[in-house]
Write a protein that holds these residues in place. Structure first.
Motif, PDB file in Angstrom:
ATOM      1  N   TYR A  75       0.890  -1.190   0.083  1.00  0.00           N
ATOM      2  CA  TYR A  75       0.059  -0.131  -0.125  1.00  0.00           C
ATOM      3  C   TYR A  75       0.935   1.190   0.163  1.00  0.00           C
ATOM      4  CZ  TYR A  75      -1.897   3.821   2.853  1.00  0.00           C
ATOM      5  OH  TYR A  75      -2.319   5.099   3.546  1.00  0.00           O
ATOM      6  N   ARG A  76       1.982   1.245   0.693  1.00  0.00           N
ATOM      7  CA  ARG A  76       3.110   2.172   1.055  1.00  0.00           C
ATOM      8  C   ARG A  76       4.189   1.802   1.413  1.00  0.00           C
ATOM      9  NH1 ARG A  76       3.686   7.094   4.465  1.00  0.00           N
ATOM     10  NH2 ARG A  76       2.446   6.319   5.735  1.00  0.00           N
ATOM     11  N   PRO A  77       5.190   1.679   0.554  1.00  0.00           N
ATOM     12  CA  PRO A  77       6.427   1.022   1.068  1.00  0.00           C
ATOM     13  C   PRO A  77       7.342   1.950   1.411  1.00  0.00           C
ATOM     14  CG  PRO A  77       6.438   1.168  -1.289  1.00  0.00           C
ATOM     15  CD  PRO A  77       5.021   1.526  -0.932  1.00  0.00           C
ATOM     16  N   VAL A  78       7.555   2.126   2.665  1.00  0.00           N
ATOM     17  CA  VAL A  78       8.668   3.173   3.498  1.00  0.00           C
ATOM     18  C   VAL A  78       9.573   2.515   4.286  1.00  0.00           C
ATOM     19  CG1 VAL A  78       6.885   4.917   3.140  1.00  0.00           C
ATOM     20  CG2 VAL A  78       6.960   3.668   5.036  1.00  0.00           C
ATOM     21  N   SER A  79      10.710   2.992   4.259  1.00  0.00           N
ATOM     22  CA  SER A  79      11.830   2.479   5.076  1.00  0.00           C
ATOM     23  C   SER A  79      11.343   2.621   6.578  1.00  0.00           C
ATOM     24  CB  SER A  79      12.912   3.202   5.053  1.00  0.00           C
ATOM     25  OG  SER A  79      12.860   4.721   5.456  1.00  0.00           O
ATOM     26  N   GLY A  80      10.539   3.483   7.107  1.00  0.00           N
ATOM     27  CA  GLY A  80      10.064   3.656   8.360  1.00  0.00           C
ATOM     28  C   GLY A  80       8.972   2.493   8.687  1.00  0.00           C
ATOM     29  N   SER A  81       8.568   1.896   8.018  1.00  0.00           N
ATOM     30  CA  SER A  81       7.752   0.791   7.967  1.00  0.00           C
ATOM     31  C   SER A  81       6.665   0.714   9.301  1.00  0.00           C
ATOM     32  CB  SER A  81       8.471  -0.617   8.190  1.00  0.00           C
ATOM     33  OG  SER A  81       7.767  -1.600   8.050  1.00  0.00           O
ATOM     34  N   HIS A 386      -2.889  -2.726  10.459  1.00  0.00           N
ATOM     35  CA  HIS A 386      -3.694  -3.505   9.458  1.00  0.00           C
ATOM     36  C   HIS A 386      -5.015  -3.498   9.573  1.00  0.00           C
ATOM     37  CE1 HIS A 386      -4.955  -7.306   7.192  1.00  0.00           C
ATOM     38  NE2 HIS A 386      -4.371  -6.709   6.323  1.00  0.00           N
ATOM     39  N   ILE A 387      -5.347  -3.691  10.718  1.00  0.00           N
ATOM     40  CA  ILE A 387      -6.924  -3.778  10.950  1.00  0.00           C
ATOM     41  C   ILE A 387      -7.692  -2.129  10.624  1.00  0.00           C
ATOM     42  CG2 ILE A 387      -8.704  -3.946  12.729  1.00  0.00           C
ATOM     43  CD1 ILE A 387      -6.806  -5.907  14.257  1.00  0.00           C
ATOM     44  N   ARG A 388      -7.034  -1.335  11.169  1.00  0.00           N
ATOM     45  CA  ARG A 388      -7.434   0.108  10.590  1.00  0.00           C
ATOM     46  C   ARG A 388      -7.236   0.384   9.235  1.00  0.00           C
ATOM     47  NH1 ARG A 388      -7.424   3.419  15.130  1.00  0.00           N
ATOM     48  NH2 ARG A 388      -8.468   4.933  13.916  1.00  0.00           N
ATOM     49  N   TYR A 389      -6.176  -0.176   8.589  1.00  0.00           N
ATOM     50  CA  TYR A 389      -6.389   0.054   7.196  1.00  0.00           C
ATOM     51  C   TYR A 389      -7.190  -0.586   6.223  1.00  0.00           C
ATOM     52  CZ  TYR A 389      -4.749  -0.852   2.438  1.00  0.00           C
ATOM     53  OH  TYR A 389      -4.524  -0.850   0.944  1.00  0.00           O
ATOM     54  N   ARG A 390      -7.701  -1.838   6.733  1.00  0.00           N
ATOM     55  CA  ARG A 390      -8.693  -2.612   6.091  1.00  0.00           C
ATOM     56  C   ARG A 390      -9.916  -2.014   6.242  1.00  0.00           C
ATOM     57  NH1 ARG A 390      -7.528  -7.465   3.200  1.00  0.00           N
ATOM     58  NH2 ARG A 390      -9.875  -7.075   2.609  1.00  0.00           N
ATOM     59  N   ALA A 391     -10.265  -1.444   7.392  1.00  0.00           N
ATOM     60  CA  ALA A 391     -11.620  -0.913   7.527  1.00  0.00           C
ATOM     61  C   ALA A 391     -11.576   0.679   6.655  1.00  0.00           C
ATOM     62  CB  ALA A 391     -11.566  -0.158   9.240  1.00  0.00           C
ATOM     63  N   GLY A 392     -10.562   1.222   6.511  1.00  0.00           N
ATOM     64  CA  GLY A 392     -10.291   2.336   5.645  1.00  0.00           C
ATOM     65  C   GLY A 392     -10.526   2.112   4.368  1.00  0.00           C
ATOM     66  N   VAL A 393     -10.168   0.777   3.815  1.00  0.00           N
ATOM     67  CA  VAL A 393     -10.375   0.322   2.324  1.00  0.00           C
ATOM     68  C   VAL A 393     -11.838  -0.150   2.289  1.00  0.00           C
ATOM     69  CG1 VAL A 393      -9.820  -1.621   0.742  1.00  0.00           C
ATOM     70  CG2 VAL A 393      -7.856  -0.444   2.188  1.00  0.00           C
ATOM     71  N   ASP A 394     -12.276  -0.848   3.214  1.00  0.00           N
ATOM     72  CA  ASP A 394     -13.792  -1.086   3.254  1.00  0.00           C
ATOM     73  C   ASP A 394     -14.657   0.106   2.888  1.00  0.00           C
ATOM     74  OD1 ASP A 394     -12.919  -3.852   3.474  1.00  0.00           O
ATOM     75  OD2 ASP A 394     -13.429  -4.087   5.444  1.00  0.00           O
ATOM     76  N   ALA A 395     -14.124   0.963   3.685  1.00  0.00           N
ATOM     77  CA  ALA A 395     -15.331   2.378   3.596  1.00  0.00           C
ATOM     78  C   ALA A 395     -15.016   3.175   2.505  1.00  0.00           C
ATOM     79  CB  ALA A 395     -14.876   2.986   4.832  1.00  0.00           C
ATOM     80  N   GLY A 396     -13.621   2.744   1.689  1.00  0.00           N
ATOM     81  CA  GLY A 396     -13.476   3.619   0.451  1.00  0.00           C
ATOM     82  C   GLY A 396     -12.741   4.837   0.621  1.00  0.00           C
ATOM     83  N   ARG A 397     -11.961   5.060   1.741  1.00  0.00           N
ATOM     84  CA  ARG A 397     -11.398   6.165   2.359  1.00  0.00           C
ATOM     85  C   ARG A 397      -9.906   5.835   1.596  1.00  0.00           C
ATOM     86  NH1 ARG A 397     -13.603   5.162   7.205  1.00  0.00           N
ATOM     87  NH2 ARG A 397     -11.647   4.645   8.147  1.00  0.00           N
ATOM     88  N   GLY A 408      -8.852 -10.995   5.248  1.00  0.00           N
ATOM     89  CA  GLY A 408      -8.927  -9.794   5.406  1.00  0.00           C
ATOM     90  C   GLY A 408      -8.391  -9.374   6.895  1.00  0.00           C
ATOM     91  N   SER A 409      -8.905  -8.693   7.668  1.00  0.00           N
ATOM     92  CA  SER A 409      -8.529  -8.423   8.987  1.00  0.00           C
ATOM     93  C   SER A 409      -8.665  -9.536  10.032  1.00  0.00           C
ATOM     94  CB  SER A 409      -9.295  -7.246   9.492  1.00  0.00           C
ATOM     95  OG  SER A 409     -10.504  -7.253   9.493  1.00  0.00           O
ATOM     96  N   LEU A 410      -9.485 -10.546   9.707  1.00  0.00           N
ATOM     97  CA  LEU A 410      -9.836 -11.817  10.810  1.00  0.00           C
ATOM     98  C   LEU A 410      -8.503 -12.261  11.168  1.00  0.00           C
ATOM     99  CD1 LEU A 410     -11.786 -13.796  12.061  1.00  0.00           C
ATOM    100  CD2 LEU A 410     -11.620 -15.302   9.764  1.00  0.00           C
ATOM    101  N   PHE A 411      -7.880 -12.807  10.280  1.00  0.00           N
ATOM    102  CA  PHE A 411      -6.426 -13.327  10.933  1.00  0.00           C
ATOM    103  C   PHE A 411      -5.276 -12.490  11.779  1.00  0.00           C
ATOM    104  CE2 PHE A 411      -7.168 -16.252   7.110  1.00  0.00           C
ATOM    105  CZ  PHE A 411      -7.547 -17.223   8.007  1.00  0.00           C
TER     106      PHE A 411
END
Length: 472
Positions: A75-81, A386-397, A408-411
């Motif tokens: 989604y966004r490859p950065v060295s700070g990871s 990751h859980i917060r990111y998937r929520a953002g994707v699902d919401a279209g943000r 998804g975020s289940l695991f």
């Protein structure tokens, strides 16, 4: 809230000098370290053959964590990871805490690896004090990391190659002993050793579960591939490949190797403070085999310490780029390495040299327990981000990642609950509990540090929108 720009992006100025073969081998090497070669001895003594199941269980959770990280990286490859993702999805304070805690993890892991390396040197030179060996290794690896990322990548490639080749060789030899019955261990080697000495859970399921804290330490560094994102030549191709091969690495290097060793030598012969690999091949009686294996486990320790020096410098630079650490850490030397951050980190790793002088018999236990607690925090931040990111994707943000985690975020939720359980086990274990005392002190230090940094730079408390890069 008004967006505040940082003065530089974390990856600005880095040389993308890590090729595909180096990133792949760094990922492989990250799954093979002192936690397996050294820590497995104590874990076997506590859990017996069931330790294989504990490594497998932890390995599944680690794969969930790495797939969550992989989705974020693409989604966004950065060295700070991890720190950068915590900063984006949980807020600046969590980015600050995660960055500094991951830095602490590698500083104390470096201490653990130096301690283990010094113990391995005793195999050949018992008259050399542990602290002397630890100091020599510290200085040599410091020089390697100051030169360039390419030199780091090349040294790590060959360190990892030695470990991989050796473990595969050990598995082949062990299988030969089991099937052909040669060597001094041939008469007693049998797969039945996995259950014939008081069963598969000789000390009970509870004792086996309590080893999970030590087992998790063995997997520290698998997430290092995320730190390489800012210096990888082709992250959108190399990172998914490195992450997707993780299950095979766990099956071969952990589950496979331990199954063979515990079949060749009964579990009651292993003890803490001794590499089970060295012991097993000493038992087999192959000339020079124990010495060769000792060289390999020495290489594993130095490899992990080398990775730690690499990681600490990059994490401090990311923190400085976000005004969460002194700006001196943001500078690169002429060879495009964060020399100031590496130097400060190595100086603190020198505390491990002092521990080897003062309490050589306890040094490894102390530093590994602290490193495990710091690692668990980092993994939790990856999962929650990751859980917060998937929520953002699902919401279209937010845009979807080209490398989505299965389920998804289940695991991620499953892995998060597992890590909370391991933390509870650490609190229950009187020997490992010291790390929670250290964690409490570290939390106070971080709170004070955040207050100071926020007072000097009020804008760091503002949530910033990332400048997304198109991948692919």
């Amino acid at each position: 809230m008004t967006s505040a720009k940082v003065t530089q992006t974390p990856e600005e100025g880095y040389e993308r000098g890590l090729g595909s073969r180096q990133v792949q081998m760094i990922a492989i090497g990250g799954a093979i370290g002192v936690g397996l070669f050294m820590g497995a001895g104590a874990n076997i003594a506590k859990a017996g053959p069931s330790i294989v199941l504990m490594y497998a269980l932890a390995g599944v959770v680690i794969f969930f964590i790495m797939r969550a990280l992989g989705e974020l990286l693409l989604y966004r490859p950065v060295s700070g990871s991890f720190a950068e993702y915590a900063r984006e999805f949980l807020g600046p304070f969590f980015g600050f805490v995660t960055g500094w805690t991951y830095w602490l993890m590698w500083v104390v892991t470096g201490m653990a690896e130096l301690t283990a390396a010094a113990i391995y040197i005793h195999f050949w030179f018992p008259e050399i004090p542990q602290w002397v060996s630890a100091l020599v290794f510290l200085v040599v690896l410091f020089g390697v990391n100051l030169i360039s990322v390419k030199i780091f990548g090349e040294v790590e490639f060959w360190f990892s190659m030695i470990k991989v080749t050796a473990i595969i060789g050990m598995i082949v030899i062990g299988l030969g002993v089991l099937t052909l019955g040669f060597s001094d261990a041939g008469d007693t080697a049998a797969v039945s050793n996995l259950w014939s000495h008081d069963g598969f859970f000789p000390n009970g399921i509870g004792s086996s579960l309590m080893t999970l804290q030590g087992v998790m330490f063995a997997y520290l560094a698998v997430e290092l591939v995320g730190v390489t994102a800012g210096e990888s030549e082709n992250p959108e191709k190399t990172l998914p490949k490195a992450i997707n091969t993780l299950p095979w690495r766990i099956i071969v290097f952990y589950v496979g190797a331990l199954l063979v060793i515990l079949s060749v030598v009964k579990w009651t012969e292993f003890s803490a403070g001794e590499s089970p690999f060295v012991h097993a091949f000493g038992k087999i009686g192959i000339p020079l085999a124990a010495g060769i294996v000792n060289f390999v486990v020495l290489t594993a320790a130095l490899s992990s310490c080398n990775s730690g020096m690499y990681s600490t410098g990059r994490m401090l630079r990311d923190l400085a780029a976000n005004s969460e650490a002194p700006q001196a850490f943001s500078k690169l030397n002429a060879r495009k390495t964060p020399a100031v951050g590496i130097t400060v980190s190595v100086a603190l790793m020198g505390i491990g040299v002092i521990l080897n002088y003062v309490v050589p018999e306890k040094a490894f236990l102390y530093v590994t327990s602290v490193a495990t607690a710091a690692g668990i925090w980092t993994w939790m931040m990856i999962l929650i981000s990751h859980i917060r990111y998937r929520a953002g994707v699902d919401a279209g943000r937010l845009p979807a990642s080209p490398f989505p985690a299965p389920g998804g975020s289940l695991f991620s939720w499953v892995a998060l609950l597992f890590l909370i359980g391991v933390t509870g086990m650490i609190a229950y274990d009187k020997d490992a509990r010291i790390c929670l005392y250290v964690a409490a002190g570290w939390a106070v230090a971080l709170a004070a540090g955040w207050a100071i940094m926020k007072n000097r730079n009020p804008h760091i408390a503002e949530r910033r929108e990332p400048e997304l890069e198109k991948i692919g």
